[in-house]
Design a protein around this motif. Structure first.
Motif, mmCIF file in Angstrom:
data_model
loop_
_atom_site.group_PDB
_atom_site.id
_atom_site.type_symbol
_atom_site.label_atom_id
_atom_site.label_comp_id
_atom_site.label_asym_id
_atom_site.label_seq_id
_atom_site.Cartn_x
_atom_site.Cartn_y
_atom_site.Cartn_z
ATOM 1 N N LYS A 101 33.094 7.647 -32.554
ATOM 2 C CA LYS A 101 32.955 8.946 -33.213
ATOM 3 C C LYS A 101 31.731 9.718 -32.733
ATOM 4 O O LYS A 101 31.519 10.871 -33.115
ATOM 5 C CB LYS A 101 32.900 8.758 -34.734
ATOM 6 N N TYR A 160 39.079 9.742 -28.041
ATOM 7 C CA TYR A 160 40.068 10.817 -28.003
ATOM 8 C C TYR A 160 41.246 10.535 -28.945
ATOM 9 O O TYR A 160 41.880 11.465 -29.440
ATOM 10 C CB TYR A 160 40.540 11.019 -26.564
ATOM 11 N N TRP A 161 41.512 9.272 -29.204
ATOM 12 C CA TRP A 161 42.545 8.921 -30.179
ATOM 13 C C TRP A 161 42.143 9.408 -31.576
ATOM 14 O O TRP A 161 42.961 9.978 -32.305
ATOM 15 C CB TRP A 161 42.760 7.413 -30.166
ATOM 16 N N LEU A 162 40.890 9.187 -31.950
ATOM 17 C CA LEU A 162 40.414 9.624 -33.259
ATOM 18 C C LEU A 162 40.457 11.140 -33.388
ATOM 19 O O LEU A 162 40.729 11.672 -34.465
ATOM 20 C CB LEU A 162 38.990 9.116 -33.493
ATOM 21 N N ARG A 163 40.181 11.824 -32.300
ATOM 22 C CA ARG A 163 40.236 13.284 -32.347
ATOM 23 C C ARG A 163 41.656 13.780 -32.593
ATOM 24 O O ARG A 163 41.855 14.829 -33.221
ATOM 25 C CB ARG A 163 39.702 13.864 -31.041
ATOM 26 N N LEU A 164 42.638 13.014 -32.096
ATOM 27 C CA LEU A 164 44.030 13.434 -32.264
ATOM 28 C C LEU A 164 44.611 12.991 -33.603
ATOM 29 O O LEU A 164 45.363 13.738 -34.240
ATOM 30 C CB LEU A 164 44.883 12.870 -31.124
ATOM 31 N N PHE A 165 44.275 11.762 -34.029
ATOM 32 C CA PHE A 165 44.982 11.166 -35.160
ATOM 33 C C PHE A 165 44.095 10.818 -36.354
ATOM 34 O O PHE A 165 44.588 10.286 -37.348
ATOM 35 C CB PHE A 165 45.724 9.906 -34.696
ATOM 36 N N GLY A 166 42.816 11.081 -36.268
ATOM 37 C CA GLY A 166 41.952 10.817 -37.406
ATOM 38 C C GLY A 166 41.454 9.379 -37.448
ATOM 39 O O GLY A 166 41.796 8.552 -36.594
ATOM 40 N N ASP A 167 40.638 9.084 -38.463
ATOM 41 C CA ASP A 167 39.969 7.781 -38.535
ATOM 42 C C ASP A 167 40.423 6.936 -39.721
ATOM 43 O O ASP A 167 39.687 6.071 -40.193
ATOM 44 C CB ASP A 167 38.456 7.963 -38.586
ATOM 45 N N SER A 195 45.280 4.317 -38.379
ATOM 46 C CA SER A 195 45.150 5.075 -37.135
ATOM 47 C C SER A 195 44.246 4.359 -36.136
ATOM 48 O O SER A 195 44.580 4.239 -34.954
ATOM 49 C CB SER A 195 44.607 6.474 -37.423
ATOM 50 N N ALA A 248 45.893 1.408 -34.603
ATOM 51 C CA ALA A 248 47.110 1.672 -33.844
ATOM 52 C C ALA A 248 46.908 1.526 -32.345
ATOM 53 O O ALA A 248 47.845 1.153 -31.612
ATOM 54 C CB ALA A 248 47.630 3.069 -34.174
ATOM 55 N N VAL A 249 45.718 1.822 -31.835
ATOM 56 C CA VAL A 249 45.459 1.682 -30.396
ATOM 57 C C VAL A 249 45.692 0.244 -29.962
ATOM 58 O O VAL A 249 46.411 -0.043 -28.997
ATOM 59 C CB VAL A 249 44.026 2.126 -30.048
#
Length: 203
Positions: A45, A70-77, A81, A84-85
């Motif tokens: 973050k 970038y995953w957190l920017r797209l799908f939240g924390d 979520s 999920a990665v």
């Protein structure tokens, strides 16, 4: 077995991916985020420059954290979520095992390896951790696959992908160093014939 992946083999690989995904989604990790997992989220973050500085203290390579950033920017924390990665990386391993096992040892071996990977308790557990542990086996298998293709000398693309996958391993986890160090041994195993003469890579 033929080296190409026909429609039937792609369908089998897709089934293994779906089965592994279902197992990892419906057998959720019962524990809350651990300290290491929370650290992964906090580092991801950070702004990019601060993230790099944080990794200098953390001691881990940056690939997973950059992906998580970038995953957190797209799908939240939210907890699901951030897990999920790793879940997706975990689900990707069985179809890759099927493809590589089939290519090197035959369809039955590939299918057995993939089936075990779908339900292996330790792999399922680490596929749900907000850490880079599920990424490393996938990157390692991709690295080995490109090495096989380079030795096989049938793919120009493999000569491009092999150094890229080597860098990918080193940026995924520190243990990638062991695989890179073992590359000469793997090359010898794939090419040497102890009885003399060249040995083709299995198909």
């Amino acid at each position: 077995a033929p080296s190409n992946m026909n429609h039937r083999n792609r369908a089998v690989a897709a089934i293994f991916f779906g089965a592994a995904l279902v197992v990892r989604l419906y057998l959720p990790n019962p524990s809350a985020l651990t300290l290491d997992e929370a650290t992964s989220v906090l580092i991801a973050k950070e702004p990019l420059a601060a993230l790099v500085r944080a990794l200098a203290r953390d001691g881990n390579p940056p690939a997973y954290y950059l992906l998580l950033l970038y995953w957190l920017r797209l799908f939240g924390d939210a907890e699901f979520s951030v897990r999920a990665v790793s879940i997706l990386f975990g689900a990707a391993l069985p179809p890759l095992l099927y493809a590589v096992g089939r290519r090197c040892f035959g369809s039955a071996t590939g299918a057995i390896a993939a089936a075990f990977a779908c339900v292996a308790p330790l792999h399922v557990f680490y596929s749900q951790q907000v850490r880079m542990y599920a990424m490393l086996p996938v990157m390692s298998l991709a690295w080995f696959w490109t090495l096989v293709r380079v030795v096989d000398q049938r793919s120009i693309l493999a000569h491009i992908l092999f150094p890229l996958s080597t860098v990918g391993i080193l940026y995924a986890h520190n243990y990638g160093l062991f695989l890179v160090a073992a590359a000469p041994v793997a090359w010898w195993v794939l090419t040497a014939d102890l009885g003399g003469g060249a040995k083709p890579v299995p198909h």
